[in-house]
Structures are given as C-alpha cells and as structure tokens.
Design an enzyme around this catalytic site. Structure first.
Site, short mmCIF file in Angstrom:
data_model
loop_
_atom_site.label_atom_id
_atom_site.label_comp_id
_atom_site.label_asym_id
_atom_site.label_seq_id
_atom_site.Cartn_x
_atom_site.Cartn_y
_atom_site.Cartn_z
N CYS B 163 -13.08 -70.49 -13.28
CA CYS B 163 -13.26 -70.77 -14.70
C CYS B 163 -12.11 -71.55 -15.30
O CYS B 163 -12.11 -71.85 -16.49
CB CYS B 163 -13.49 -69.46 -15.44
SG CYS B 163 -14.84 -68.55 -14.69
N HIS B 301 -9.14 -68.18 -23.95
CA HIS B 301 -10.12 -68.05 -22.87
C HIS B 301 -11.19 -67.02 -23.30
O HIS B 301 -12.37 -67.27 -23.16
CB HIS B 301 -9.41 -67.61 -21.59
CG HIS B 301 -10.29 -67.60 -20.39
ND1 HIS B 301 -10.95 -68.73 -19.95
CD2 HIS B 301 -10.65 -66.61 -19.53
CE1 HIS B 301 -11.66 -68.44 -18.87
NE2 HIS B 301 -11.50 -67.15 -18.60
N GLU B 312 -4.97 -61.26 -22.80
CA GLU B 312 -4.67 -62.64 -23.17
C GLU B 312 -4.12 -62.73 -24.60
O GLU B 312 -3.17 -63.46 -24.87
CB GLU B 312 -5.91 -63.52 -23.06
CG GLU B 312 -5.62 -64.98 -23.40
CD GLU B 312 -6.85 -65.80 -23.76
OE1 GLU B 312 -7.94 -65.21 -23.94
OE2 GLU B 312 -6.71 -67.04 -23.87
N LYS B 329 -16.28 -68.97 -26.91
CA LYS B 329 -17.30 -68.47 -25.99
C LYS B 329 -18.25 -67.50 -26.70
O LYS B 329 -19.32 -67.18 -26.18
CB LYS B 329 -16.65 -67.79 -24.78
CG LYS B 329 -16.00 -68.78 -23.82
CD LYS B 329 -15.52 -68.10 -22.54
CE LYS B 329 -14.80 -69.06 -21.61
NZ LYS B 329 -13.42 -69.37 -22.06
N HIS B 334 -20.10 -68.46 -21.50
CA HIS B 334 -19.03 -68.86 -20.58
C HIS B 334 -19.53 -69.93 -19.62
O HIS B 334 -20.35 -69.66 -18.74
CB HIS B 334 -18.54 -67.63 -19.81
CG HIS B 334 -17.25 -67.86 -19.08
ND1 HIS B 334 -16.69 -69.10 -18.91
CD2 HIS B 334 -16.41 -66.97 -18.48
CE1 HIS B 334 -15.56 -68.98 -18.22
NE2 HIS B 334 -15.37 -67.70 -17.96
N PHE B 394 -11.05 -66.67 -11.75
CA PHE B 394 -10.98 -65.79 -10.58
C PHE B 394 -10.13 -66.48 -9.52
O PHE B 394 -10.26 -67.68 -9.27
CB PHE B 394 -12.37 -65.57 -9.98
CG PHE B 394 -13.24 -64.60 -10.75
CD1 PHE B 394 -12.73 -63.79 -11.75
CD2 PHE B 394 -14.60 -64.48 -10.44
CE1 PHE B 394 -13.54 -62.89 -12.43
CE2 PHE B 394 -15.42 -63.59 -11.12
CZ PHE B 394 -14.89 -62.81 -12.12
#
Lengths: 82, 406
Positions: B163, B301, B312, B329, B334, B394
C-alpha cells in the site's frame, strides 16, 4: 452446422477488430495478417484461439504459420469443419 | 543537475469518486462515500463475508477501446486512463523520450488476469490461456504500457511495496529527476483487485470492515467503532518535472514534491510500526529542508483499521505537532497500490486550493486521538505552506512525501 466462407470471413473480421481495433471491413481475403494488417505473432495466437472457439474447429499450432492471408485462414477453417 | 527542484505539472486519476481529477476532487470536498454493495454474482457464489467495496466510478471499458481492454489488465487500464489525463493536464510536454521516465507502482499487479487465466486453464485447458497472460499480470505491466504510450526511454520502473507503492513511485520519480536521469517523469500507482480471492484473504486477516448493511459508513478512520478498511480500486498519476525544465516550457505548476522519506520496519510482515513511520516523516522534512512549523496539513494513511490509525496519528503528532489531518480513505476506500498516488494528488490540490478535504463518518472520535482531524473541508492558510502525505504497506514499508505550494 457448417459455417459458409462468407460467415467465416465476417466472424474473423469481428475477432480481428476486437483484438487489434482494425476496422472489420479492412479484413479482406487477400490481406496478409502480418504485412497488411500488422498483426504480431502473439495477437495471431489469440485470434486463432478465438477462431477455434467461434467455429468449433482445431487449428494446430504447426498450421498457424501457413495461414499467411485471411483467405488462407477462411479456407482452413471451412475445410476443418466436421 | 543534482538537487533539482521537482514540480508537479500534471494530475490524473480514475477513482471510486470520479473518472478524472475534477470529479474526484469535487466529490471529496463534498464528503461523498465511494463504497457500495457489490452486485457481482461471485459475491454470492463464494459466500464472501464482505459484500461491498469502493469500485471505480467510471468503468474503464467506457473510456478505452476494445483492444486496449483486452491487452491490458484492469490495473493497467486504470493506470493508462490516469496517465493520459495527467499527461494532457501537463500540456502534453514535447520532451525528448530519452529524458522522459515512467514509475508506476502496484500492490498486487495483474490479479484479475492471473485469476482468469488460472480459471481458463482448469476449465478449458492450456490452449485457451491467453498468449499475453504473463505481460498482463506482471507488476511492471502498467508502467510498461504507459512508457510505450508516451515513448518514455529514460527508464521505466515499478515500485512494489504493497500500500506504499504509489507513494514510493513518486519518491523514486523525484530521485530520477534530482539525480539528473530525467527531466520529466510520469509517476503514480494503480490497483484493481476487487476480486473474491483478495476479499476472502483480507477478511481472514480481519483487516476488512464487515459493515455489509452500511457500506457508505464502513470506512471511518479514527472513529471508535472502526472495524477495518474498505477495499477500493483505481489509479493516480502525476507528471513531475525538473523545475527549470517546466518553467522554460511555460508549464503550469500545481505544486512541488519538496521531500521524500522512506523507511522500513524490519519487524512484522503486516503490523504497522509508528517508530518507522515517524522516521519516514522526519526524513521527508529533512529532505525538503523544512521544519515541522512549515507543515499545516497531513493526508494520513488512516485506513480505518483498529490497530493502524491511532499509531500513525501519534507518530504525526510527535513529528509535526498540530496539523490539520485528513483521512480521505473514509471516502475513497483503500486503493492499496493506488492509494499513495491518489492521496498525493489530494495533498497537492489541498495546498493549491487552500482547503483540507474532509474525513467522513467520524462521529465518535477515538478518545486516544491526538491530532486535529478535519471532518468538514477546512481552510488552509495563505502563503508558502507545506503538507505531508503518508503511505505505509504490508512488509513494513513507510513512505512520506512532503508537498509544498507552487
């Protein structure tokens, strides 16, 4: 049910149009797949597979190199129909 | 030519909010949810536990020719649409192909092509597998097709960092210009994996929201009741140029990519690590030569997962202090490999238009939330301002991009 050569040509033209974007009416019997229609070998393999599905025939890989013109393909498919 | 300033001259997207930048940005400022119930027969057939997603607003087949849809995976189709818009928006620069690069990242690449080819092989045998299967499924396919389209010969690259891929592509493109490899680089990210398999797999990770009864409120970053991300699809592409080059050709400049920070966690394969995120953010600031006081806005994010959002937010607060945070998002879902690129576009537009986009569905803020999150469009100050865009993937990939006004 056998397809006429006219129907095979029309069907091939439709396949070539979808694969390459060439106008269907540019797909004529005397046109060479590589020299006139600029179809590369990968596209040719896809067109062959689509033609097999559409007309219920088998076009052996060894045979594909002999299909120089659209007319060659139409004749082969017409002859290969059961 | 090293340390050249890098400006943004073109923007393009096709997203769950619209088929282009104008529609997408207008929908974002209006707080429009992009997710909806999936109407495909495979959702029922496989009894998927998650039955909604954020599909693109405009089907690529409505925009592309039939041969294009047959020769490119859906992910490359979306990238091509975004790239064409970005290129046109930049004024179709007449750049020497040897000075033009392409960097387009993706998380999963040509997933639909792979899955369809596997189905074909099992059901109909090897002769029915499409000859273009491998060039369509490879993760560099989108970048390659765009390079062919534009005649880009300075180098074509595909960043693959889950991502973070789209943001990493822009960081890589900036480096290509800064090191003198190219004058113009078309960069971005794409993803098209709203398919039964990734949905099943993400659901098994408990990463996806299961709000099947209310798709439009399912993506809710920072909300106490958030329960996972909403799978989206789409692409974002920007045109970056060496500033002198852009100025010389009289290009309109939307903003600049002033800094990039990249770090890796070397920890868990899936769990985020706020320490690694903070390092990326600090590195982006350092790279840009800016201080936290210069930064007024962050596009986070913020995927709407219970684990990710607060970590975050804490990292943002520790590095930047008080900034206006947006979790877009909440609207787009996403986009995985497309997310960082689309959100860079949002960040550039936020600075250009002096407005931070809203974070929707934030009705009950998590009590631990340490930052100021915009729940409605929020005006940003005049003058030279900066904003940060975060993307994490990831594998422990952290990418922060520092964007400034033109």
């Amino acid at each position: 049910m056998a397809f006429t050569e006219q129907e095979i040509l029309a069907g091939l033209a439709e396949i070539v149009n979808e694969e390459t974007g060439l106008p269907a009416d540019s797909v004529e019997l005397d046109k060479s797949f590589t020299d006139d229609l600029d179809i590369d070998s990968l596209s040719m393999m896809t067109i062959v597979t689509q033609a097999e599905d559409k007309f219920g025939v088998t076009i052996p890989d060894d045979e594909v190199k002999n299909l120089v013109t659209v007319g060659d393909a139409v004749s082969f498919i017409a002859g290969a129909q059961a | 030519m090293s340390d050249a300033n890098v400006v943004v001259t073109g923007l393009g997207t096709t997203s769950p909010l619209g088929g282009n930048v104008a529609d997408t940005w207008a929908a974002a400022l209006a707080g429009t949810p992009g997710a909806a119930t999936l109407e495909h027969d495979w959702v029922e057939r496989y009894e998927l536990p998650v039955r909604f997603a954020a599909e693109v607003a405009v089907e690529p087949a409505e925009v592309l020719s039939v041969p294009e849809t047959r020769r490119m995976d859906r992910s490359a189709q979306l990238a091509m649409i975004a790239a064409r818009e970005a290129w046109a928006d930049a004024g179709t620069p007449e750049v020497d192909g040897l000075r033009l690069g392409v960097v387009i990242g993706t998380g999963l690449g040509g997933l639909w092509t792979l899955m369809n080819a596997w189905d074909t092989l099992k059901e109909r045998g090897p002769r029915r597998v499409l000859p273009l299967t491998v060039p369509m499924l490879m993760p560099n396919s989108s970048a390659a097709y765009v390079s062919i389209e534009l005649g880009a010969k300075a180098g074509t690259h595909a960043t693959v960092s889950a991502c973070a891929s789209g943001a990493e592509a822009i960081a890589y493109a900036k480096e290509m210009i800064a090191t003198g490899r190219a004058d113009v680089v078309v960069a971005g990210g794409t993803e098209a994996c709203i398919h039964a398999l990734p949905i099943a797999a993400f659901a098994r990770m408990q990463a996806l929201s299961t709000r099947n009864d209310s798709p439009e409120t399912a993506s809710r970053p920072y909300d106490e009741t958030r329960d996972g991300f909403v799978l989206g699809e789409g692409a974002g592409v920007v045109v970056l140029e060496r500033e002198e080059y852009a100025r010389a050709r009289g290009a309109r400049v939307h903003g600049r990519i002033a800094g990039a920070g990249l770090s890796s966690d070397a920890g868990d394969i899936a769990a985020p690590d706020s320490a690694g995120q903070a390092r990326a953010m600090r590195d982006a600031l350092t790279d840009a030569g800016l201080t936290p006081q210069d930064v007024v806005h962050a596009n986070a994010h913020a995927t709407s997962t219970p684990a990710g959002d607060i970590g975050e937010a804490e990292a943002i607060h520790s590095v930047l202090g008080d900034v206006v945070v947006s979790g877009t998002k909440s609207m787009t879902g996403h986009l995985l490999g497309g997310a960082g690129a689309l959100e860079t576009i949002f960040t550039v537009l936020a600075l250009r238009d002096r407005v931070a986009p809203p974070t929707i569905n934030l009705t009950t803020p998590d009590p631990r939330l340490p930052v100021d999150v915009a729940t409605a469009p929020r005006p940003l100050p005049e003058g030279d301002i900066a904003a940060l865009n975060n993307s994490f993937g990831f594998g422990g990939h952290n990418v922060s991009l520092l964007v400034t006004t033109a």
